[in-house]
Design a protein around this motif. Structure first.
Motif, PDB file in Angstrom:
ATOM      1  N   ALA A 234       0.784  -1.214   0.091  1.00  0.00           N
ATOM      2  CA  ALA A 234       0.114   0.044   0.026  1.00  0.00           C
ATOM      3  C   ALA A 234       0.806   1.316  -0.028  1.00  0.00           C
ATOM      4  N   THR A 235       1.910   1.196  -0.864  1.00  0.00           N
ATOM      5  CA  THR A 235       2.705   2.326  -1.041  1.00  0.00           C
ATOM      6  C   THR A 235       2.244   3.313  -2.137  1.00  0.00           C
ATOM      7  N   TYR A 236       2.296   4.735  -1.827  1.00  0.00           N
ATOM      8  CA  TYR A 236       1.651   5.814  -2.787  1.00  0.00           C
ATOM      9  C   TYR A 236       2.909   5.846  -3.754  1.00  0.00           C
ATOM     10  N   PRO A 237       2.435   6.003  -5.116  1.00  0.00           N
ATOM     11  CA  PRO A 237       3.575   5.940  -6.330  1.00  0.00           C
ATOM     12  C   PRO A 237       4.184   7.309  -6.501  1.00  0.00           C
ATOM     13  N   THR A 238       4.866   7.808  -5.531  1.00  0.00           N
ATOM     14  CA  THR A 238       5.121   9.046  -5.609  1.00  0.00           C
ATOM     15  C   THR A 238       5.973   9.632  -7.004  1.00  0.00           C
ATOM     16  N   ALA A 239       6.824   8.524  -7.172  1.00  0.00           N
ATOM     17  CA  ALA A 239       7.834   8.930  -8.306  1.00  0.00           C
ATOM     18  C   ALA A 239       6.968   8.854  -9.920  1.00  0.00           C
ATOM     19  N   HIS A 240       5.921   8.014  -9.802  1.00  0.00           N
ATOM     20  CA  HIS A 240       5.329   7.782 -11.035  1.00  0.00           C
ATOM     21  C   HIS A 240       4.335   9.054 -11.117  1.00  0.00           C
ATOM     22  N   VAL A 241       3.862   9.511  -9.945  1.00  0.00           N
ATOM     23  CA  VAL A 241       3.019  10.509  -9.945  1.00  0.00           C
ATOM     24  C   VAL A 241       3.767  11.870 -10.347  1.00  0.00           C
ATOM     25  N   LYS A 242       4.965  11.943 -10.045  1.00  0.00           N
ATOM     26  CA  LYS A 242       5.893  12.997 -10.598  1.00  0.00           C
ATOM     27  C   LYS A 242       5.960  12.901 -12.120  1.00  0.00           C
ATOM     28  N   GLU A 243       6.387  11.780 -12.643  1.00  0.00           N
ATOM     29  CA  GLU A 243       6.340  11.677 -14.071  1.00  0.00           C
ATOM     30  C   GLU A 243       5.072  11.909 -14.791  1.00  0.00           C
ATOM     31  N   MET A 244       4.015  11.565 -14.204  1.00  0.00           N
ATOM     32  CA  MET A 244       2.685  11.737 -14.770  1.00  0.00           C
ATOM     33  C   MET A 244       2.388  13.295 -14.855  1.00  0.00           C
ATOM     34  N   ALA A 245       2.919  14.075 -13.769  1.00  0.00           N
ATOM     35  CA  ALA A 245       2.616  15.387 -13.802  1.00  0.00           C
ATOM     36  C   ALA A 245       3.659  15.998 -15.047  1.00  0.00           C
ATOM     37  N   GLU A 246       5.067  15.446 -15.169  1.00  0.00           N
ATOM     38  CA  GLU A 246       5.821  16.042 -16.030  1.00  0.00           C
ATOM     39  C   GLU A 246       5.423  15.760 -17.697  1.00  0.00           C
ATOM     40  N   LEU A 247       4.452  14.544 -17.710  1.00  0.00           N
ATOM     41  CA  LEU A 247       4.128  14.533 -19.076  1.00  0.00           C
ATOM     42  C   LEU A 247       2.890  15.001 -19.342  1.00  0.00           C
ATOM     43  N   GLY A 248       2.445  15.585 -18.527  1.00  0.00           N
ATOM     44  CA  GLY A 248       1.164  16.744 -18.445  1.00  0.00           C
ATOM     45  C   GLY A 248      -0.261  15.909 -18.297  1.00  0.00           C
ATOM     46  N   PHE A 249      -0.266  14.802 -17.903  1.00  0.00           N
ATOM     47  CA  PHE A 249      -1.300  14.026 -17.771  1.00  0.00           C
ATOM     48  C   PHE A 249      -2.259  14.507 -16.315  1.00  0.00           C
ATOM     49  N   LEU A 250      -1.629  15.496 -15.802  1.00  0.00           N
ATOM     50  CA  LEU A 250      -2.390  15.954 -14.505  1.00  0.00           C
ATOM     51  C   LEU A 250      -3.090  17.057 -14.814  1.00  0.00           C
ATOM     52  N   GLY A 251      -2.716  17.815 -16.226  1.00  0.00           N
ATOM     53  CA  GLY A 251      -3.338  19.177 -16.325  1.00  0.00           C
ATOM     54  C   GLY A 251      -4.114  19.018 -17.791  1.00  0.00           C
ATOM     55  N   MET A 252      -4.203  17.726 -18.363  1.00  0.00           N
ATOM     56  CA  MET A 252      -4.236  17.558 -19.756  1.00  0.00           C
ATOM     57  C   MET A 252      -5.627  18.315 -20.286  1.00  0.00           C
ATOM     58  N   MET A 253      -6.733  18.713 -19.698  1.00  0.00           N
ATOM     59  CA  MET A 253      -7.970  19.275 -19.976  1.00  0.00           C
ATOM     60  C   MET A 253      -8.007  20.610 -19.643  1.00  0.00           C
ATOM     61  N   ILE A 254      -6.927  21.113 -18.798  1.00  0.00           N
ATOM     62  CA  ILE A 254      -6.863  22.573 -18.296  1.00  0.00           C
ATOM     63  C   ILE A 254      -6.774  23.380 -19.594  1.00  0.00           C
ATOM     64  N   ASP A 255      -7.336  24.542 -19.835  1.00  0.00           N
ATOM     65  CA  ASP A 255      -6.979  25.384 -20.753  1.00  0.00           C
ATOM     66  C   ASP A 255      -5.618  25.852 -20.876  1.00  0.00           C
ATOM     67  N   PRO A 256      -5.174  25.768 -22.135  1.00  0.00           N
ATOM     68  CA  PRO A 256      -3.641  26.156 -22.071  1.00  0.00           C
ATOM     69  C   PRO A 256      -3.200  27.676 -21.478  1.00  0.00           C
ATOM     70  N   LYS A 257      -3.994  28.373 -21.500  1.00  0.00           N
ATOM     71  CA  LYS A 257      -3.806  29.839 -20.692  1.00  0.00           C
ATOM     72  C   LYS A 257      -3.431  29.807 -19.569  1.00  0.00           C
ATOM     73  N   TYR A 258      -4.134  28.553 -18.694  1.00  0.00           N
ATOM     74  CA  TYR A 258      -3.519  28.358 -17.295  1.00  0.00           C
ATOM     75  C   TYR A 258      -2.515  27.304 -17.120  1.00  0.00           C
ATOM     76  N   GLY A 259      -1.925  26.768 -18.411  1.00  0.00           N
ATOM     77  CA  GLY A 259      -0.758  25.815 -18.323  1.00  0.00           C
ATOM     78  C   GLY A 259      -1.160  24.668 -18.349  1.00  0.00           C
ATOM     79  N   GLY A 260      -2.461  24.354 -18.996  1.00  0.00           N
ATOM     80  CA  GLY A 260      -2.621  22.909 -19.048  1.00  0.00           C
ATOM     81  C   GLY A 260      -2.584  22.660 -20.534  1.00  0.00           C
ATOM     82  N   GLY A 261      -2.931  21.359 -20.822  1.00  0.00           N
ATOM     83  CA  GLY A 261      -2.929  20.564 -22.276  1.00  0.00           C
ATOM     84  C   GLY A 261      -3.885  21.091 -23.314  1.00  0.00           C
ATOM     85  N   GLY A 262      -5.237  21.592 -22.705  1.00  0.00           N
ATOM     86  CA  GLY A 262      -6.158  22.138 -23.613  1.00  0.00           C
ATOM     87  C   GLY A 262      -6.989  20.803 -24.203  1.00  0.00           C
ATOM     88  N   MET A 263      -6.778  19.297 -23.674  1.00  0.00           N
ATOM     89  CA  MET A 263      -7.603  18.384 -24.475  1.00  0.00           C
ATOM     90  C   MET A 263      -8.893  18.260 -24.243  1.00  0.00           C
TER      91      MET A 263
END
Lengths: 249, 380
Positions: free
Chosen positions: B34-63
């Motif tokens: 039951a270990t939190y995936p800290t390193a994977h979440v960091k990579e997920m953030a770097e790849l933009g999966f955590l902001g993928m639908m946010i408008d690019p004007k706020y730094g997201g992917g706009g998808m």
């Protein structure tokens, strides 16, 4: 400094290759296309160099010889981080024709460093990079597994039997790279994917370079024979089968 | 009609698949401990999966939502814990702030949510308010320039590893659900404490806690929408969230099916590959059909949302169906594996445990049936 990476569009490495019924062509229907893995590593290294250059590397461009169908592969390279792309509009007939077309397209563009994968994973010709160097009259180093830029000097590790040699070169130079040049290819970021269509992808007319080779016929490898298990405590049976059935001893 | 993915959709699918392959290396161990995936979440953030639908004007992917559903499905084939962290952050919290926040709130919070610097948690359920979300006991007393929060929230995904809480709480108990508000709360505010890490059946690598609020001060500027908007907000956010959970359930089913298919083409019994036995072949056919049906429902709901059409009914149908077939398909995947399916090494027992949660959270299957039937009865 400007870097160019040559990109080949190849079937996914897990593709099950099927031949046409007359065995004179490869059936490319339902094939998923990818960036040639060695070219992808070359691109990865080029981007690493640009990012750590503090601005001295101004751009990483890519070039490809192929039909419009390969543009999805080029856009993936743009999504990964290349700045712009050129597609020479011709089917990639053989290494000679591809090298000739690339040379014609880039001869006046003053690239300082050109990276090519050591081979493509479809035909494994291993010839394009060397030919390109000849056409462009540039120095080239093959089997490069490490590449660093130190001031005006480009340091390359070239694999040789039993080890490697370190070569110092001055730009412009062509590096023909192999495994080791980068650790693993990059996954494009979501932002990179959205930006890819906004980056330039220029279609360059082909000069009509003629291929020197043609594919006459394909023969698939023999299917693997079933594996016969022999008990570990029965070496006599092993010798018997190798001698009388496989006839190799 | 057009069922083709765009080139971008295909690239997102491949990117999510390549990312998910990295999760596979330690997914069994993280599940066990039951270990939190800290390193994977960091990579997920770097790849933009955590902001993928946010408008690019706020730094997201706009998808679009379809891109998001595709990504969630691919990640869930391997690891639903990582997928649920992504889902809650994207489709409940980021979506909620972007859709209903003021411009000032969006500028303050979204850029750091898009990069994953801030991970979001959604605090609605209470010890005595699960499906019955109107009976909120947590109080947000109006103290003029701030609210004073007191109460307990349950089953909070990412409670310990997030930094932004969206808290649903009652301000005017006399107005019942019209008195509920939603507040953006800094997770590290004084007065917040966490209950024990829940020892869950599945999705064990995501952290789940209860959260206790004792006189927690929240600036009034952190309220989303008008006074009393909280309950409507929660329902709207869950509507959007269902697409993510439906995609997750589809991914769990598809992951189990892919493993079962692969196994059935290697394992022999009675002198033949087991996929050549009709008993197994028919199971595979039914599993594949159910997954395809679920995916079509998910994609239709996402398409409706992307085209600004009502998607509540479609989203509920997608979630209900995908969660139910995830349970069925993963159970059959274990069955196809036989004894091997019952041990952890083959992944399918974990997928079966993960599937169960999709019938429970973000609206149980029973709640989906209420939403669907009410929607049908209301239709003229």
């Amino acid at each position: 400094m400007k870097i160019l990476v040559c990109i080949s569009n190849v079937p996914d490495t897990t593709t099950r290759i099927k031949l046409s019924s007359d065995q004179n062509a490869i059936d490319l229907s339902n094939v998923q296309w990818i960036i040639n893995p060695w070219d992808e590593l070359a691109l990865t290294r080029a981007l690493e160099l640009k990012e750590s250059s503090g601005g001295s590397i101004e751009s990483v461009s890519i070039i490809h010889v192929g039909n419009a169908g390969s543009e999805a592969t080029l856009r993936k390279a743009l999504a990964i981080g290349a700045d712009d792309a050129m597609r020479v509009d011709a089917a990639p007939a053989d290494a000679y024709a591809v090298a000739h077309e690339i040379a014609e397209a880039v001869k006046d563009k003053n690239f300082d460093l050109i990276l090519c994968g050591i081979e493509s994973s479809d035909y494994n010709g291993s010839a394009m990079g060397g030919m390109l160097a000849e056409f462009l009259n540039m120095e080239s180093v093959s089997s490069v597994s490490k590449l660093e830029i130190e001031g005006a000097e480009i340091k390359l590790n070239r694999e040789i039997a039993g080890g490697y040699e370190v070569i110092a070169a001055q730009a412009p130079v062509i590096a023909i790279v192999q495994k080791g040049i980068a650790i693993e290819p990059r996954i494009p970021s979501m932002r990179g994917i959205m930006m890819a269509r906004k980056k330039p992808l220029v279609v360059v007319p082909a000069t009509g370079a003629k291929a020197l080779t043609e594919f006459v016929h394909y023969t698939p490898p023999q299917p693997k024979a079933a594996c016969k298990m022999i008990a570990a405590d029965n070496p006599a049976e092993l010798v018997n089968l190798l001698h009388n059935e496989a006839k190799i001893i | 009609m057009n069922f083709d993915y765009t080139e971008e959709h295909l690239m997102i699918k491949q990117a999510a698949r390549d990312f998910a392959r990295k999760l596979e290396a330690d997914v069994i161990e993280r599940d066990r401990t039951a270990t939190y995936p800290t390193a994977h979440v960091k990579e997920m953030a770097e790849l933009g999966f955590l902001g993928m639908m946010i408008d690019p004007k706020y730094g997201g992917g706009g998808m679009d939502s379809l891109s998001y559903a595709i990504a969630i499905e691919e990640i869930s084939k391997i690891d639903s814990s990582v997928a649920v962290i992504m889902s809650v952050h994207n489709s409940l919290v980021s979506y909620g702030v972007e859709k209903y926040g003021s411009e000032e709130q969006k500028q303050k919070f979204l850029p750091r949510m898009a990069t994953g610097e801030h991970i979001g948690a959604f605090l609605l359920s209470e010890p005595e308010a699960g499906s019955d979300a109107t009976s909120q006991k947590t109080l947000a007393e109006d103290k003029g320039d701030h609210y004073l929060l007191n109460g307990t929230k349950n089953w909070i995904t990412s409670a310990d590893n997030s930094s932004i809480y969206l808290v649903i709480a009652q301000t005017h108990p006399d107005k019942k659900h019209h008195g509920i508000n939603v507040l953006i709360v800094d997770r590290h505010s004084p007065g917040i404490s966490l209950g024990a890490h829940e020892d869950k059946m599945g999705m064990r690598s995501s952290d789940t806690h209860s959260v206790m609020f004792t006189d927690v001060k929240v600036p009034k500027a952190n309220r989303l929408g008008e006074d009393g908007f909280g309950f409507t907000f929660a329902m709207k956010a869950l509507e959007a969230g269902r697409i993510g959970i439906a995609a997750q359930a589809t991914g769990i089913a598809a992951g189990a099916y892919e493993r079962a298919l692969h196994y059935s083409k290697e394992r022999k019994s009675f002198g033949r590959l087991i996929c050549e036995h009709q008993a197994i072949a028919f199971k595979l056919a039914e599993m594949y059909l159910k997954i395809e049906n679920a995916r079509n429902l998910v994609h239709k709901a996402a398409w409706l949302k992307d085209n600004n059409k009502p998607y509540s009914l479609a989203g509920s149908m997608a979630k209900l169906y995908a969660a139910d077939i995830a349970m069925e398909v993963t159970t059959e995947a274990v069955q196809i594996h036989g004894g091997y399916g019952y041990v952890k090494e083959y992944h399918v027992e974990r997928l079966m445990r993960e599937a169960k949660l999709t019938q429970i959270y973000e609206g149980t299957s029973e709640i989906q049936k209420i939403v669907i039937s009410r929607s049908l009865i209301k239709q003229k």
